[in-house]
Each structure stands twice: as structure tokens, then as C-alpha cells.
Design a protein around this motif. Sequence first.
Motif, PDB file in Angstrom:
ATOM      1  N   ASP A  17     -63.993 -42.581 -10.034  1.00  0.00           N
ATOM      2  CA  ASP A  17     -63.287 -41.556  -9.239  1.00  0.00           C
ATOM      3  C   ASP A  17     -63.906 -41.375  -7.866  1.00  0.00           C
ATOM      4  OD1 ASP A  17     -65.414 -39.635  -9.419  1.00  0.00           O
ATOM      5  OD2 ASP A  17     -64.192 -38.129 -10.375  1.00  0.00           O
ATOM      6  N   ASP A  18     -65.215 -41.685  -7.708  1.00  0.00           N
ATOM      7  CA  ASP A  18     -65.845 -41.555  -6.398  1.00  0.00           C
ATOM      8  C   ASP A  18     -65.151 -42.425  -5.357  1.00  0.00           C
ATOM      9  OD1 ASP A  18     -67.782 -39.776  -7.336  1.00  0.00           O
ATOM     10  OD2 ASP A  18     -69.195 -41.372  -7.825  1.00  0.00           O
ATOM     11  N   GLU A  19     -64.768 -43.617  -5.762  1.00  0.00           N
ATOM     12  CA  GLU A  19     -64.146 -44.560  -4.829  1.00  0.00           C
ATOM     13  C   GLU A  19     -62.788 -44.070  -4.338  1.00  0.00           C
ATOM     14  OE1 GLU A  19     -61.803 -44.803  -8.141  1.00  0.00           O
ATOM     15  OE2 GLU A  19     -63.980 -44.986  -8.254  1.00  0.00           O
ATOM     16  N   SER A  20     -62.002 -43.488  -5.240  1.00  0.00           N
ATOM     17  CA  SER A  20     -60.667 -43.026  -4.864  1.00  0.00           C
ATOM     18  C   SER A  20     -60.740 -41.807  -3.965  1.00  0.00           C
ATOM     19  CB  SER A  20     -59.850 -42.713  -6.124  1.00  0.00           C
ATOM     20  OG  SER A  20     -59.692 -43.870  -6.922  1.00  0.00           O
ATOM     21  N   ILE A  21     -61.689 -40.923  -4.252  1.00  0.00           N
ATOM     22  CA  ILE A  21     -61.888 -39.742  -3.420  1.00  0.00           C
ATOM     23  C   ILE A  21     -62.326 -40.141  -2.018  1.00  0.00           C
ATOM     24  CG2 ILE A  21     -63.330 -37.692  -3.087  1.00  0.00           C
ATOM     25  CD1 ILE A  21     -63.507 -37.531  -6.180  1.00  0.00           C
ATOM     26  N   GLY A  22     -63.298 -41.030  -1.932  1.00  0.00           N
ATOM     27  CA  GLY A  22     -63.894 -41.348  -0.645  1.00  0.00           C
ATOM     28  C   GLY A  22     -63.119 -42.340   0.198  1.00  0.00           C
ATOM     29  N   GLN A  23     -62.712 -43.455  -0.412  1.00  0.00           N
ATOM     30  CA  GLN A  23     -62.103 -44.529   0.383  1.00  0.00           C
ATOM     31  C   GLN A  23     -60.842 -45.108  -0.236  1.00  0.00           C
ATOM     32  OE1 GLN A  23     -65.805 -45.190  -0.362  1.00  0.00           O
ATOM     33  NE2 GLN A  23     -66.119 -43.700   1.274  1.00  0.00           N
ATOM     34  N   GLY A  24     -60.161 -44.323  -1.062  1.00  0.00           N
ATOM     35  CA  GLY A  24     -58.979 -44.844  -1.744  1.00  0.00           C
ATOM     36  C   GLY A  24     -57.907 -45.372  -0.815  1.00  0.00           C
ATOM     37  N   ALA A  25     -57.652 -44.662   0.269  1.00  0.00           N
ATOM     38  CA  ALA A  25     -56.602 -45.086   1.196  1.00  0.00           C
ATOM     39  C   ALA A  25     -57.011 -46.345   1.945  1.00  0.00           C
ATOM     40  CB  ALA A  25     -56.280 -43.951   2.173  1.00  0.00           C
ATOM     41  N   THR A  26     -58.268 -46.402   2.363  1.00  0.00           N
ATOM     42  CA  THR A  26     -58.770 -47.604   3.044  1.00  0.00           C
ATOM     43  C   THR A  26     -58.665 -48.818   2.131  1.00  0.00           C
ATOM     44  OG1 THR A  26     -60.321 -46.323   4.398  1.00  0.00           O
ATOM     45  CG2 THR A  26     -60.784 -48.660   4.125  1.00  0.00           C
ATOM     46  N   MET A  27     -59.045 -48.647   0.880  1.00  0.00           N
ATOM     47  CA  MET A  27     -58.985 -49.755  -0.070  1.00  0.00           C
ATOM     48  C   MET A  27     -57.552 -50.264  -0.220  1.00  0.00           C
ATOM     49  SD  MET A  27     -61.621 -48.125  -2.887  1.00  0.00           S
ATOM     50  CE  MET A  27     -61.580 -49.478  -4.080  1.00  0.00           C
ATOM     51  N   ALA A  28     -56.614 -49.341  -0.390  1.00  0.00           N
ATOM     52  CA  ALA A  28     -55.211 -49.737  -0.556  1.00  0.00           C
ATOM     53  C   ALA A  28     -54.685 -50.445   0.689  1.00  0.00           C
ATOM     54  CB  ALA A  28     -54.363 -48.506  -0.869  1.00  0.00           C
ATOM     55  N   LYS A  29     -55.056 -49.936   1.856  1.00  0.00           N
ATOM     56  CA  LYS A  29     -54.610 -50.537   3.118  1.00  0.00           C
ATOM     57  C   LYS A  29     -55.124 -51.968   3.250  1.00  0.00           C
ATOM     58  CE  LYS A  29     -55.517 -50.054   8.120  1.00  0.00           C
ATOM     59  NZ  LYS A  29     -54.162 -50.220   8.677  1.00  0.00           N
ATOM     60  N   TYR A  30     -56.410 -52.168   2.967  1.00  0.00           N
ATOM     61  CA  TYR A  30     -56.975 -53.495   3.139  1.00  0.00           C
ATOM     62  C   TYR A  30     -56.417 -54.485   2.122  1.00  0.00           C
ATOM     63  CZ  TYR A  30     -60.254 -51.921   6.735  1.00  0.00           C
ATOM     64  OH  TYR A  30     -60.810 -51.454   7.901  1.00  0.00           O
ATOM     65  N   ASN A 270     -51.456 -29.111   2.053  1.00  0.00           N
ATOM     66  CA  ASN A 270     -51.504 -28.206   3.194  1.00  0.00           C
ATOM     67  C   ASN A 270     -51.684 -28.913   4.528  1.00  0.00           C
ATOM     68  OD1 ASN A 270     -51.473 -25.197   2.329  1.00  0.00           O
ATOM     69  ND2 ASN A 270     -52.822 -26.156   0.827  1.00  0.00           N
ATOM     70  N   VAL A 271     -52.446 -29.993   4.523  1.00  0.00           N
ATOM     71  CA  VAL A 271     -52.727 -30.688   5.771  1.00  0.00           C
ATOM     72  C   VAL A 271     -51.683 -31.759   6.057  1.00  0.00           C
ATOM     73  CG1 VAL A 271     -54.422 -32.102   6.994  1.00  0.00           C
ATOM     74  CG2 VAL A 271     -55.175 -30.242   5.519  1.00  0.00           C
ATOM     75  N   GLY A 272     -51.148 -32.348   5.012  1.00  0.00           N
ATOM     76  CA  GLY A 272     -50.162 -33.400   5.188  1.00  0.00           C
ATOM     77  C   GLY A 272     -50.723 -34.762   4.841  1.00  0.00           C
ATOM     78  N   ALA A 273     -49.854 -35.648   4.402  1.00  0.00           N
ATOM     79  CA  ALA A 273     -50.277 -36.959   3.922  1.00  0.00           C
ATOM     80  C   ALA A 273     -50.979 -37.773   4.999  1.00  0.00           C
ATOM     81  CB  ALA A 273     -49.071 -37.727   3.376  1.00  0.00           C
ATOM     82  N   GLN A 274     -50.489 -37.706   6.227  1.00  0.00           N
ATOM     83  CA  GLN A 274     -51.081 -38.520   7.280  1.00  0.00           C
ATOM     84  C   GLN A 274     -52.559 -38.195   7.466  1.00  0.00           C
ATOM     85  OE1 GLN A 274     -49.728 -41.022   8.790  1.00  0.00           O
ATOM     86  NE2 GLN A 274     -51.422 -41.465  10.191  1.00  0.00           N
ATOM     87  N   ALA A 275     -52.882 -36.908   7.544  1.00  0.00           N
ATOM     88  CA  ALA A 275     -54.272 -36.505   7.738  1.00  0.00           C
ATOM     89  C   ALA A 275     -55.124 -36.860   6.530  1.00  0.00           C
ATOM     90  CB  ALA A 275     -54.358 -35.007   8.017  1.00  0.00           C
ATOM     91  N   PHE A 276     -54.547 -36.767   5.336  1.00  0.00           N
ATOM     92  CA  PHE A 276     -55.295 -37.074   4.120  1.00  0.00           C
ATOM     93  C   PHE A 276     -55.640 -38.551   4.049  1.00  0.00           C
ATOM     94  CE2 PHE A 276     -55.653 -37.078  -0.680  1.00  0.00           C
ATOM     95  CZ  PHE A 276     -56.725 -36.215  -0.725  1.00  0.00           C
ATOM     96  N   GLY A 277     -54.920 -39.378   4.815  1.00  0.00           N
ATOM     97  CA  GLY A 277     -55.174 -40.813   4.826  1.00  0.00           C
ATOM     98  C   GLY A 277     -56.142 -41.253   5.902  1.00  0.00           C
ATOM     99  N   LEU A 278     -56.705 -40.300   6.645  1.00  0.00           N
ATOM    100  CA  LEU A 278     -57.704 -40.623   7.659  1.00  0.00           C
ATOM    101  C   LEU A 278     -59.083 -40.559   7.010  1.00  0.00           C
ATOM    102  CD1 LEU A 278     -56.307 -38.489  10.621  1.00  0.00           C
ATOM    103  CD2 LEU A 278     -56.135 -40.974  10.361  1.00  0.00           C
ATOM    104  N   GLU A 279     -59.763 -41.697   6.889  1.00  0.00           N
ATOM    105  CA  GLU A 279     -61.059 -41.756   6.218  1.00  0.00           C
ATOM    106  C   GLU A 279     -62.126 -42.195   7.213  1.00  0.00           C
ATOM    107  OE1 GLU A 279     -59.286 -42.570   1.745  1.00  0.00           O
ATOM    108  OE2 GLU A 279     -60.049 -44.273   2.887  1.00  0.00           O
ATOM    109  N   GLN A 280     -63.217 -41.422   7.253  1.00  0.00           N
ATOM    110  CA  GLN A 280     -64.238 -41.634   8.279  1.00  0.00           C
ATOM    111  C   GLN A 280     -65.502 -42.299   7.733  1.00  0.00           C
ATOM    112  OE1 GLN A 280     -63.344 -37.848   8.171  1.00  0.00           O
ATOM    113  NE2 GLN A 280     -61.434 -38.597   9.010  1.00  0.00           N
ATOM    114  N   TYR A 281     -66.240 -42.908   8.662  1.00  0.00           N
ATOM    115  CA  TYR A 281     -67.415 -43.688   8.305  1.00  0.00           C
ATOM    116  C   TYR A 281     -68.486 -43.580   9.385  1.00  0.00           C
ATOM    117  CZ  TYR A 281     -64.017 -45.855   5.176  1.00  0.00           C
ATOM    118  OH  TYR A 281     -63.043 -46.060   4.224  1.00  0.00           O
ATOM    119  N   VAL A 282     -69.735 -43.827   8.963  1.00  0.00           N
ATOM    120  CA  VAL A 282     -70.864 -43.896   9.882  1.00  0.00           C
ATOM    121  C   VAL A 282     -71.432 -45.306   9.809  1.00  0.00           C
ATOM    122  CG1 VAL A 282     -73.160 -43.007  10.425  1.00  0.00           C
ATOM    123  CG2 VAL A 282     -71.402 -41.444   9.556  1.00  0.00           C
ATOM    124  N   LEU A 283     -71.473 -46.004  10.932  1.00  0.00           N
ATOM    125  CA  LEU A 283     -72.029 -47.358  10.983  1.00  0.00           C
ATOM    126  C   LEU A 283     -73.551 -47.271  11.042  1.00  0.00           C
ATOM    127  CD1 LEU A 283     -71.469 -50.440  11.308  1.00  0.00           C
ATOM    128  CD2 LEU A 283     -71.575 -50.049  13.792  1.00  0.00           C
TER     129      LEU A 283
END
Length: 307
Positions: A17-30, A270-283
Amino acid sequence: MTETAAHRLLLVHAHPDDESIGQGATMAKYVAEGRGVTLVTCTAGEMGEILVPELENLAADKEDRLGEHRKGELADAMAALGVTDHRFLGGFGTYRDSGMKWHENGHAVAADDIHENAFWHADLTEAATHLVAVIREVRPQVLVTYDEFGGYGHPDHIQAHRVAMYAAQLAAAPSYRRDLGEAWDIAKIYWGAISESRIREGLRAMRAAGDTTTFEGMDPDGELPPMFRRDEDITAEVDAGAYVERKLDALRAHATQITTDGPFFALSNNVGAQAFGLEQYVLVKGTAGPTDAANGWETDLFAGIAG
């Protein structure tokens, strides 16, 4: 296939579940873009709370079968995201969920009683070597894991961070365990993150909608827990808004841990699907690639990597 894709991403997470919470959208996109995505999960989450009453018998203090059930939940979540390469570190059952308790300061710490093969007690070199084998097989250009505090202090998140960072070093050393394959130096390493500005926007939207209980106690304009990063620390944001429904389907698959009326779905509503699909990272390793974003953040974790 992961091994033939020009771009390959490896994610290292502590529990299903950690993966889906943190980077689920990124994973699906890639995955949809034909990039290789490999997930390594370090434990089966045996000590997790159970939110489905009829499955409470699976708990660690009862039948102790939650790990096997969550293995199935993870498989369903990966099917929702389209990820076909997902593994348990060292094989299923090698390391057990360490459990946790809450510190008076509001972050997680190790539980008082920890199982003998708990991941928190894992030998670092042994655990990292299991991951070295995966790195040299998959040969990812990008690795994603937790920051040094594991987001909110969970001992297994912290251990996953340690294992991933050490394994990346060992995998790049030609003299280390030649039997595990040719050395591979991962070009870019990121820590998953949530920017302060994004969570503040979400909190304001929820409060404006009358939701005062989700993320109770968090003030949109006040001090935030350490799991939320200052915007100046963020270096990348992947816009995977088109894949939010897949992320939500993956979250639903983790039914023992996440409810559809919980904070993640409240935030999405409440925020909307688009915002929920924005996933951030630190290089934290490698050179940031070019970006057109006004805020200077990368928009692709593979930016600057030939493919």
C-alpha cells in the motif's frame, strides 16, 4: 518488459500500500508510456491494522495471516496500475513487518515488542545484497524510496531507505559480489515527497468544503509534520493526473488498510483528480534534467537520461 524498456524505474517500499499512496499515479503513467517499472516491497505488512471487520481474525495477535492476505491485495493493486514486475525483498516472508507505535511528538517509532525476523532488525548488508541482485538484473536508471526519516518515522520506512541507499552503492561497485551480475550505477535517486504548498492547498479545499476531521489538527496555515517538504526542497513533480483513477483503484485494492472514506479519498474528492495525480520528489543523486516548469521542478524522473 522491464528488462528491455529504454527507461527503467525501481521503487523500494516497506509494506504493501505504501507504493500506491506515494507513487501510484507515476507508476501507472510510466507503465502506460512503455517504461519499465519494478517494485520491491520489503515486508508483507503483517502488523498492519485491519479496517475490514470480517477479516480481523487475520491479525498478528490472532491467526497471523494478514501478510498472506496483503500479498494478494498488492497483486490486485499492481494489476490496477499495470505493473507486472513486483517482488518481495529476499522473497516473500524473508522480512516481517516490524510494527510501530506513536511517539508523544506525533511521529512513529519502533514498537515495544518486535518479531525476531522483523525488518527493523535486518542485517543491513544482507538486506542490501538482496536488493543488489535486483538492481543488477533490472538495471534501472532511476530509484525511488523514502527519505532518511521514512516520511513519518516508521521503522520499516527508515530501514527501507537505508537498504535502498546502501544497495545502490554496493551495486555500483565492480568488486562487490561479482556472482550477482555486472555492476550497475543508478543515475538518479529520488526520495518520495509531498510539498508543503500542495498539502496546504488540499487542506484549505477540505476545510472550505466543511471537512474538519480529515487530517484533523493540521492547520493549512500553521506548522506541518516533517513528512511534508518545503517547496525549495522539491526538485521534481510528475503530472499523472490522467492516471488518478488507476491510483484510486490501487488504493481500493488495499482494502484492509485503506477505506474509501479515509483521508486519501477525501483529499481526492475535495481537491480534484488532477491535483491528486501530482506526485513530488526530491533528487538526492544525479543531475536534474531540463524542465519547462515555471517553478523549476523536473516534470519527468527520467529527464536528462537518454532513452
